[in-house]
Design a protein around this motif. Structure first.
Motif, PDB file in Angstrom:
ATOM      1  N   SER A 115       0.582  16.850  -1.484  1.00 57.62           N
ATOM      2  CA  SER A 115      -0.420  16.792  -2.553  1.00 57.62           C
ATOM      3  C   SER A 115       0.278  17.146  -3.859  1.00 57.62           C
ATOM      4  O   SER A 115       0.801  18.249  -4.009  1.00 57.62           O
ATOM      5  CB  SER A 115      -1.540  17.807  -2.292  1.00 57.62           C
ATOM      6  N   ILE A 116       0.281  16.206  -4.815  1.00 61.36           N
ATOM      7  CA  ILE A 116       1.055  16.400  -6.042  1.00 61.36           C
ATOM      8  C   ILE A 116       0.177  16.168  -7.266  1.00 61.36           C
ATOM      9  O   ILE A 116      -0.574  15.194  -7.338  1.00 61.36           O
ATOM     10  CB  ILE A 116       2.257  15.435  -6.103  1.00 61.36           C
ATOM     11  N   ALA A 117       0.302  17.090  -8.222  1.00 64.46           N
ATOM     12  CA  ALA A 117      -0.335  16.927  -9.527  1.00 64.46           C
ATOM     13  C   ALA A 117       0.764  17.014 -10.578  1.00 64.46           C
ATOM     14  O   ALA A 117       1.557  17.957 -10.569  1.00 64.46           O
ATOM     15  CB  ALA A 117      -1.376  18.007  -9.775  1.00 64.46           C
ATOM     16  N   LEU A 118       0.817  16.042 -11.461  1.00 67.32           N
ATOM     17  CA  LEU A 118       1.745  16.094 -12.591  1.00 67.32           C
ATOM     18  C   LEU A 118       1.020  16.753 -13.750  1.00 67.32           C
ATOM     19  O   LEU A 118      -0.091  16.362 -14.101  1.00 67.32           O
ATOM     20  CB  LEU A 118       2.184  14.686 -13.000  1.00 67.32           C
ATOM     21  N   ILE A 119       1.667  17.770 -14.328  1.00 72.06           N
ATOM     22  CA  ILE A 119       1.031  18.484 -15.438  1.00 72.06           C
ATOM     23  C   ILE A 119       1.951  18.451 -16.665  1.00 72.06           C
ATOM     24  O   ILE A 119       3.166  18.299 -16.531  1.00 72.06           O
ATOM     25  CB  ILE A 119       0.684  19.946 -15.068  1.00 72.06           C
ATOM     26  N   ASN A 120       1.350  18.611 -17.848  1.00 66.92           N
ATOM     27  CA  ASN A 120       2.156  18.671 -19.068  1.00 66.92           C
ATOM     28  C   ASN A 120       2.539  20.123 -19.350  1.00 66.92           C
ATOM     29  O   ASN A 120       2.251  21.022 -18.552  1.00 66.92           O
ATOM     30  CB  ASN A 120       1.427  18.018 -20.253  1.00 66.92           C
ATOM     31  N   ASN A 121       3.164  20.369 -20.499  1.00 65.31           N
ATOM     32  CA  ASN A 121       3.647  21.717 -20.835  1.00 65.31           C
ATOM     33  C   ASN A 121       2.541  22.742 -21.025  1.00 65.31           C
ATOM     34  O   ASN A 121       2.795  23.937 -21.012  1.00 65.31           O
ATOM     35  CB  ASN A 121       4.513  21.666 -22.101  1.00 65.31           C
ATOM     36  N   GLU A 122       1.318  22.281 -21.244  1.00 64.83           N
ATOM     37  CA  GLU A 122       0.182  23.202 -21.384  1.00 64.83           C
ATOM     38  C   GLU A 122      -0.522  23.446 -20.046  1.00 64.83           C
ATOM     39  O   GLU A 122      -1.438  24.243 -19.964  1.00 64.83           O
ATOM     40  CB  GLU A 122      -0.836  22.655 -22.393  1.00 64.83           C
ATOM     41  N   ASN A 124      -2.072  20.902 -18.379  1.00 66.68           N
ATOM     42  CA  ASN A 124      -3.123  19.898 -18.169  1.00 66.68           C
ATOM     43  C   ASN A 124      -2.650  18.840 -17.174  1.00 66.68           C
ATOM     44  O   ASN A 124      -1.506  18.385 -17.233  1.00 66.68           O
ATOM     45  CB  ASN A 124      -3.492  19.227 -19.495  1.00 66.68           C
ATOM     46  N   ILE A 125      -3.552  18.446 -16.302  1.00 71.04           N
ATOM     47  CA  ILE A 125      -3.217  17.471 -15.268  1.00 71.04           C
ATOM     48  C   ILE A 125      -3.143  16.076 -15.891  1.00 71.04           C
ATOM     49  O   ILE A 125      -4.101  15.588 -16.487  1.00 71.04           O
ATOM     50  CB  ILE A 125      -4.256  17.490 -14.127  1.00 71.04           C
ATOM     51  N   LEU A 126      -1.976  15.445 -15.728  1.00 70.54           N
ATOM     52  CA  LEU A 126      -1.764  14.088 -16.236  1.00 70.54           C
ATOM     53  C   LEU A 126      -2.027  13.038 -15.172  1.00 70.54           C
ATOM     54  O   LEU A 126      -2.511  11.956 -15.480  1.00 70.54           O
ATOM     55  CB  LEU A 126      -0.320  13.931 -16.745  1.00 70.54           C
ATOM     56  N   ASN A 127      -1.704  13.387 -13.927  1.00 69.11           N
ATOM     57  CA  ASN A 127      -1.875  12.429 -12.836  1.00 69.11           C
ATOM     58  C   ASN A 127      -1.866  13.194 -11.527  1.00 69.11           C
ATOM     59  O   ASN A 127      -1.268  14.271 -11.428  1.00 69.11           O
ATOM     60  CB  ASN A 127      -0.745  11.397 -12.859  1.00 69.11           C
ATOM     61  N   VAL A 128      -2.540  12.641 -10.541  1.00 67.65           N
ATOM     62  CA  VAL A 128      -2.520  13.196  -9.192  1.00 67.65           C
ATOM     63  C   VAL A 128      -2.289  12.052  -8.218  1.00 67.65           C
ATOM     64  O   VAL A 128      -2.645  10.915  -8.496  1.00 67.65           O
ATOM     65  CB  VAL A 128      -3.838  13.947  -8.842  1.00 67.65           C
ATOM     66  N   ASN A 129      -1.681  12.368  -7.079  1.00 66.48           N
ATOM     67  CA  ASN A 129      -1.493  11.303  -6.094  1.00 66.48           C
ATOM     68  C   ASN A 129      -2.670  11.266  -5.111  1.00 66.48           C
ATOM     69  O   ASN A 129      -3.576  12.108  -5.149  1.00 66.48           O
ATOM     70  CB  ASN A 129      -0.141  11.447  -5.376  1.00 66.48           C
ATOM     71  N   ASP A 130      -2.643  10.260  -4.244  1.00 66.63           N
ATOM     72  CA  ASP A 130      -3.740  10.053  -3.292  1.00 66.63           C
ATOM     73  C   ASP A 130      -3.922  11.254  -2.358  1.00 66.63           C
ATOM     74  O   ASP A 130      -5.047  11.600  -2.001  1.00 66.63           O
ATOM     75  CB  ASP A 130      -3.500   8.782  -2.471  1.00 66.63           C
ATOM     76  N   GLU A 131      -2.821  11.881  -1.977  1.00 71.27           N
ATOM     77  CA  GLU A 131      -2.906  13.057  -1.095  1.00 71.27           C
ATOM     78  C   GLU A 131      -3.632  14.202  -1.796  1.00 71.27           C
ATOM     79  O   GLU A 131      -4.362  14.956  -1.161  1.00 71.27           O
ATOM     80  CB  GLU A 131      -1.505  13.512  -0.641  1.00 71.27           C
ATOM     81  N   TRP A 132      -3.428  14.352  -3.104  1.00 73.41           N
ATOM     82  CA  TRP A 132      -4.119  15.389  -3.876  1.00 73.41           C
ATOM     83  C   TRP A 132      -5.626  15.155  -3.827  1.00 73.41           C
ATOM     84  O   TRP A 132      -6.408  16.075  -3.595  1.00 73.41           O
ATOM     85  CB  TRP A 132      -3.598  15.375  -5.315  1.00 73.41           C
TER      86      TRP A 132
END
Length: 189
Positions: A115-122, A124-132
């Protein structure tokens, strides 16, 4: 030179053998040659001939200078339009390439079992994968929940119940990574 050339009386001011036949054939008595520029450089000429001597007066010359300036302006606009069109085509190509790379990245991102969430420097979630998304649904989030632009650090800090300790550890670990305090952080929950 960038200036016009005026010959208002061929017999008195213009001596050239190469033009003599042309002048005689067409009964030319006066002429004017005006420069046309494109992007500030000489591009060509606008030539007018008359069968009357002293045909071109001061106002004619002013008007003809305006005409050639307008032609030069139009040529510049055509050139700019052409460059704009070329840039737009190039931009469309780059967008298509970027979209292809994005689609490939999404395919790879969504094929990962974690389960992966891409976040920015603050945070904030930019993107999540299907498993997330799957993990969220399995843990009580409904299908309409919007993950993007939520601050994952704040969400983690607000965890309650049996997840309170894990949430705080996650928030602290993310803060340390984003601040550069630590190079990596791992946590399984």
């Amino acid at each position: 030179t960038g200036n016009y050339f005026l010959c208002n009386n061929i017999d008195q001011t213009f001596e050239t053998k190469s033009w003599k036949l042309f002048i005689e054939k067409h009964h030319i008595e006066s002429f004017i040659v005006l420069p046309i520029k494109k992007a500030g450089s000489f591009f060509g000429t606008f030539n007018l001939y008359s069968t009357e001597p002293n045909y071109f007066g001061r106002y004619d010359i002013l008007s003809l200078n305006e005409v050639t300036a307008d032609i030069s302006f139009a040529l510049d606009m055509f050139e700019k339009a052409e460059r704009h069109k070329e840039a737009e085509i190039e931009l469309q190509k780059k967008y298509a390439e970027l979209e292809e790379v994005s689609n490939q990245r999404s395919a790879i991102f969504n094929s990962l079992p974690a389960s992966i969430a891409l976040i920015n420097n603050e945070g904030n979630i930019l993107n999540v994968n299907d498993e997330w998304v799957k993990f969220g649904k399995e843990n009580g989030l409904d299908n309409s929940y919007q993950y993007l632009d939520k601050n994952y650090i704040e969400i983690s800090e607000k965890s309650f119940g049996k997840d309170t300790l894990d949430g705080r550890r996650m928030a602290q670990g993310l803060k340390e990574i984003l601040s550069g305090e630590k190079d990596y952080f791992t946590m399984e929950y």
